[in-house]
Scaffold this motif. Structure first.
Motif, PDB file in Angstrom:
ATOM      1  N   ASP A  31       0.819  -1.208   0.000  1.00 57.18           N
ATOM      2  CA  ASP A  31       0.000   0.000   0.000  1.00 57.18           C
ATOM      3  C   ASP A  31       0.857   1.264   0.000  1.00 57.18           C
ATOM      4  N   GLY A  32       0.740   2.123   1.015  1.00 57.87           N
ATOM      5  CA  GLY A  32       1.457   3.390   1.030  1.00 57.87           C
ATOM      6  C   GLY A  32       2.960   3.264   1.129  1.00 57.87           C
ATOM      7  N   GLY A  33       3.466   2.062   1.392  1.00 61.35           N
ATOM      8  CA  GLY A  33       4.904   1.854   1.439  1.00 61.35           C
ATOM      9  C   GLY A  33       5.591   2.117   0.112  1.00 61.35           C
ATOM     10  N   MET A  34       4.807   2.179  -0.971  1.00 63.10           N
ATOM     11  CA  MET A  34       5.389   2.466  -2.282  1.00 63.10           C
ATOM     12  C   MET A  34       6.087   3.816  -2.307  1.00 63.10           C
ATOM     13  N   ALA A  38      11.184   5.206  -4.594  1.00 61.06           N
ATOM     14  CA  ALA A  38      12.064   6.155  -5.285  1.00 61.06           C
ATOM     15  C   ALA A  38      13.214   6.643  -4.409  1.00 61.06           C
ATOM     16  N   PRO A  39      12.975   7.074  -3.152  1.00 63.85           N
ATOM     17  CA  PRO A  39      14.100   7.516  -2.319  1.00 63.85           C
ATOM     18  C   PRO A  39      15.155   6.447  -2.093  1.00 63.85           C
ATOM     19  N   LEU A  40      14.750   5.166  -2.155  1.00 66.84           N
ATOM     20  CA  LEU A  40      15.695   4.067  -1.955  1.00 66.84           C
ATOM     21  C   LEU A  40      16.225   3.517  -3.278  1.00 66.84           C
ATOM     22  N   GLY A  41      15.773   4.083  -4.374  1.00 70.77           N
ATOM     23  CA  GLY A  41      16.226   3.627  -5.689  1.00 70.77           C
ATOM     24  C   GLY A  41      15.768   2.231  -6.019  1.00 70.77           C
ATOM     25  N   LEU A  42      14.570   1.862  -5.564  1.00 72.37           N
ATOM     26  CA  LEU A  42      14.069   0.501  -5.741  1.00 72.37           C
ATOM     27  C   LEU A  42      12.927   0.460  -6.749  1.00 72.37           C
ATOM     28  N   GLN A  43      12.816  -0.674  -7.419  1.00 75.56           N
ATOM     29  CA  GLN A  43      11.734  -0.916  -8.374  1.00 75.56           C
ATOM     30  C   GLN A  43      10.923  -2.101  -7.880  1.00 75.56           C
ATOM     31  N   ALA A  44       9.689  -1.859  -7.500  1.00 76.30           N
ATOM     32  CA  ALA A  44       8.836  -2.942  -6.995  1.00 76.30           C
ATOM     33  C   ALA A  44       8.337  -3.808  -8.141  1.00 76.30           C
ATOM     34  N   GLU A  45       8.262  -5.106  -7.894  1.00 77.29           N
ATOM     35  CA  GLU A  45       7.704  -6.026  -8.886  1.00 77.29           C
ATOM     36  C   GLU A  45       6.228  -6.306  -8.628  1.00 77.29           C
ATOM     37  N   LEU A  46       5.742  -5.915  -7.440  1.00 77.23           N
ATOM     38  CA  LEU A  46       4.346  -6.156  -7.076  1.00 77.23           C
ATOM     39  C   LEU A  46       3.928  -5.120  -6.042  1.00 77.23           C
ATOM     40  N   TRP A  47       2.660  -4.720  -6.112  1.00 79.28           N
ATOM     41  CA  TRP A  47       2.099  -3.748  -5.181  1.00 79.28           C
ATOM     42  C   TRP A  47       0.873  -4.387  -4.548  1.00 79.28           C
ATOM     43  N   VAL A  48       0.910  -4.577  -3.238  1.00 80.61           N
ATOM     44  CA  VAL A  48      -0.122  -5.317  -2.530  1.00 80.61           C
ATOM     45  C   VAL A  48      -0.878  -4.396  -1.575  1.00 80.61           C
ATOM     46  N   GLY A  49      -2.192  -4.586  -1.464  1.00 83.97           N
ATOM     47  CA  GLY A  49      -2.935  -3.846  -0.456  1.00 83.97           C
ATOM     48  C   GLY A  49      -4.341  -3.489  -0.872  1.00 83.97           C
ATOM     49  N   ASP A  50      -4.994  -2.715   0.007  1.00 87.43           N
ATOM     50  CA  ASP A  50      -6.327  -2.200  -0.306  1.00 87.43           C
ATOM     51  C   ASP A  50      -6.255  -0.781  -0.848  1.00 87.43           C
ATOM     52  N   PHE A  51      -5.064  -0.196  -0.832  1.00 87.39           N
ATOM     53  CA  PHE A  51      -4.758   1.106  -1.430  1.00 87.39           C
ATOM     54  C   PHE A  51      -5.557   2.253  -0.804  1.00 87.39           C
ATOM     55  N   PRO A  66       2.393  -4.071 -11.343  1.00 90.63           N
ATOM     56  CA  PRO A  66       1.301  -5.036 -11.148  1.00 90.63           C
ATOM     57  C   PRO A  66       0.760  -4.977  -9.727  1.00 90.63           C
ATOM     58  N   ARG A  67      -0.571  -5.098  -9.595  1.00 91.56           N
ATOM     59  CA  ARG A  67      -1.209  -4.978  -8.283  1.00 91.56           C
ATOM     60  C   ARG A  67      -1.871  -6.286  -7.856  1.00 91.56           C
ATOM     61  N   GLU A  68      -1.860  -6.482  -6.543  1.00 93.21           N
ATOM     62  CA  GLU A  68      -2.646  -7.534  -5.912  1.00 93.21           C
ATOM     63  C   GLU A  68      -3.574  -6.826  -4.943  1.00 93.21           C
ATOM     64  N   GLU A  69      -4.806  -6.611  -5.365  1.00 90.34           N
ATOM     65  CA  GLU A  69      -5.728  -5.790  -4.593  1.00 90.34           C
ATOM     66  C   GLU A  69      -6.552  -6.625  -3.618  1.00 90.34           C
ATOM     67  N   HIS A  70      -6.783  -6.053  -2.434  1.00 93.82           N
ATOM     68  CA  HIS A  70      -7.556  -6.702  -1.389  1.00 93.82           C
ATOM     69  C   HIS A  70      -8.601  -5.718  -0.859  1.00 93.82           C
TER      70      HIS A  70
END
Length: 212
Positions: A31-34, A38-51, A66-70
């Protein structure tokens, strides 16, 4: 090794130490951890949460992930769901970034989740950059901390036969009951070696923050 970094919604200070710890790992955002990607220079492969905690700006900026929505009315936190997604992808080591520095209930939940995962044999580090947490179980634990880093051992299940070396105030086979403050605010003088005969808890360390 298949290390995964899980991006959570707590506070994060992007220190050089933290950047080195997450380098080369696969990344899943909860969720909001995304917002920490950018500040850590990371590229997520999946985004999980209820957003529900990811701003519209963040959602638009990372719409390609890509998202995994709950649903909001779910039985688990977004962080735990992200951890389960990482384990399903073969994670054998976890770094929970943003696990501390937010709501107290969330921080405690992350620490207890870390203990459970450690009991399952999965090495885990919880970090905000400014502070780090390591599950402490019966056996041996060695920590490589900068000189004069402050560290505290919290006896969540009590400590039996605790030995502590490489610190300003060492201990040898010492018993620490639940609720004791005896093992708070020590200082690292080199590699820290911890041995525990029985019990469990958490080590909280404060490495000197070297901001990028």
């Amino acid at each position: 090794m298949h290390p995964f970094t899980i991006l959570l919604g707590g506070s994060v200070t992007p220190t050089r130490r933290l950047l080195a710890q997450v380098a080369g790992s696969r990344v899943i955002a909860a969720d909001g951890g995304m917002m920490h990607a950018a500040p850590l220079g990371l590229q997520a492969e999946l985004w999980v949460g209820d957003f529900d905690s990811a701003s519209q700006e963040i959602q638009q900026a990372f719409a390609h992930i890509p998202r995994e929505e709950h649903p909001v009315g779910k039985d688990f936190t977004d962080g735990e769901l992200a951890v389960e997604a990482a384990l399903a992808r073969g994670a054998d080591r976890l770094i929970l970034v943003g696990a501390m520095g937010g709501q107290t209930d969330q921080t405690l939940a992350h620490l207890l989740l870390g203990l459970r995962l450690a009991q399952q044999g999965i090495p885990i580090l919880l970090s905000s950059g400014y502070e780090e947490a390591y599950p402490l179980l019966a056996g041996k634990l060695q920590l490589d901390l900068p000189l004069k880093s402050k560290l505290s051992l919290l006896p969540l299940g009590g400590f039996v036969g605790l030995s502590l070396r490489g610190v300003q105030w060492p201990l040898h086979r010492f018993d620490v009951p639940l609720g004791s403050t005896r093992t708070l605010s020590n200082l690292a003088l080199g590699p820290v070696e911890i041995e525990l005969e029985a019990g469990y808890g958490v080590v909280i360390a404060y490495p000197e923050p070297a901001l990028c």
